[in-house]
Write a protein that holds these residues in place. Structure first.
Motif, PDB file in Angstrom:
ATOM      1  N   GLY A   3       0.788  -1.221   0.000  1.00  0.00           N
ATOM      2  CA  GLY A   3       0.000   0.000   0.000  1.00  0.00           C
ATOM      3  C   GLY A   3       0.821   1.273   0.000  1.00  0.00           C
ATOM      4  O   GLY A   3       0.306   2.330   0.320  1.00  0.00           O
ATOM      5  N   GLN A  16      -3.944  -3.928   2.624  1.00  0.00           N
ATOM      6  CA  GLN A  16      -4.146  -3.610   1.212  1.00  0.00           C
ATOM      7  C   GLN A  16      -5.635  -3.497   0.898  1.00  0.00           C
ATOM      8  O   GLN A  16      -6.065  -2.584   0.195  1.00  0.00           O
ATOM      9  CB  GLN A  16      -3.490  -4.657   0.318  1.00  0.00           C
ATOM     10  CG  GLN A  16      -3.480  -4.276  -1.155  1.00  0.00           C
ATOM     11  CD  GLN A  16      -2.594  -3.070  -1.430  1.00  0.00           C
ATOM     12  OE1 GLN A  16      -1.401  -3.095  -1.167  1.00  0.00           O
ATOM     13  NE2 GLN A  16      -3.174  -1.996  -1.932  1.00  0.00           N
ATOM     14  N   ASP A  39      -7.436  -0.150  -0.412  1.00  0.00           N
ATOM     15  CA  ASP A  39      -8.031  -0.204  -1.752  1.00  0.00           C
ATOM     16  C   ASP A  39      -9.519   0.142  -1.730  1.00  0.00           C
ATOM     17  O   ASP A  39     -10.032   0.773  -2.653  1.00  0.00           O
ATOM     18  CB  ASP A  39      -7.866  -1.596  -2.370  1.00  0.00           C
ATOM     19  CG  ASP A  39      -6.447  -1.891  -2.806  1.00  0.00           C
ATOM     20  OD1 ASP A  39      -5.617  -0.960  -2.840  1.00  0.00           O
ATOM     21  OD2 ASP A  39      -6.171  -3.074  -3.102  1.00  0.00           O
TER      22      ASP A  39
END
Length: 180
Positions: free
Chosen positions: A13, A29, A33
């Motif tokens: 990330g 992550q 996201d």
């Protein structure tokens, strides 16, 4: 697919404190996201930092696509201009949080593991998710430290595999939940 040389780790990330080999890397992550969580700076996530009550309800509120809030929960310590204000009002409106009973919510207080379990348990019921899993708490040395309000929620959290304890047969119900 992502390829790495064997034995090498990479940052996740864009955060210098989250490596691909960390047990929480995939979850970090995902929350980044999906826009559920941000870093604590442009290049740090602070996975071992404490999570606050305001952060937890904000994550759930974002997960629900930030629905309109019908009314203020009236907590005396939740100012309307704070990032978590609508999230707290939404969570209270939907029975996910109730505050401390003295008119406060404690948005900047560290969330304990039993508080986190209770909030997630109520959220699961709110979205009609299966909240039927029941784990056994008697095997944890510190089971007697579990607050009454959190017992069913912790049984669910343990039974569903959401919480597995912290080693040495402890659940640490009153310990702080980290961002990881």
């Amino acid at each position: 697919a992502k390829f790495e040389k064997a034995g090498e780790t990479t940052n996740v990330g864009g955060f210098i404190d989250v490596k691909s080999s960390d047990w929480f890397a995939e979850a970090v992550q995902y929350v980044v996201d999906e826009g559920l969580m941000n870093g604590t700076s442009s290049n740090t996530f602070t996975p071992y930092g404490d999570t606050t009550r305001g952060m937890i309800v904000t994550i759930l509120y974002r997960l629900e696509q930030e629905p309109a809030v019908q009314s203020s929960a009236g907590f005396t310590d939740v100012a309307p201009n704070q990032y978590y204000a609508d999230a707290v009002d939404w969570a209270a409106e939907n029975g996910i949080v109730t505050g401390y009973g003295d008119g406060t919510f404690g948005p900047n207080n560290k969330v304990t593991r039993e508080q986190l379990a209770a909030i997630l348990y109520r959220y699961a019921a709110h979205v009609n998710a299966d909240a039927g899993a029941k784990g056994e708490l008697g095997g944890f040395k510190d089971a007697s430290q579990i607050s009454g309000y959190a017992e069913e929620a912790l049984k669910w959290a343990v039974g569903s595999g959401l919480m597995t304890g912290k080693g040495n047969q402890t659940l640490d119900p009153r310990g702080n939940a980290t961002r990881a």
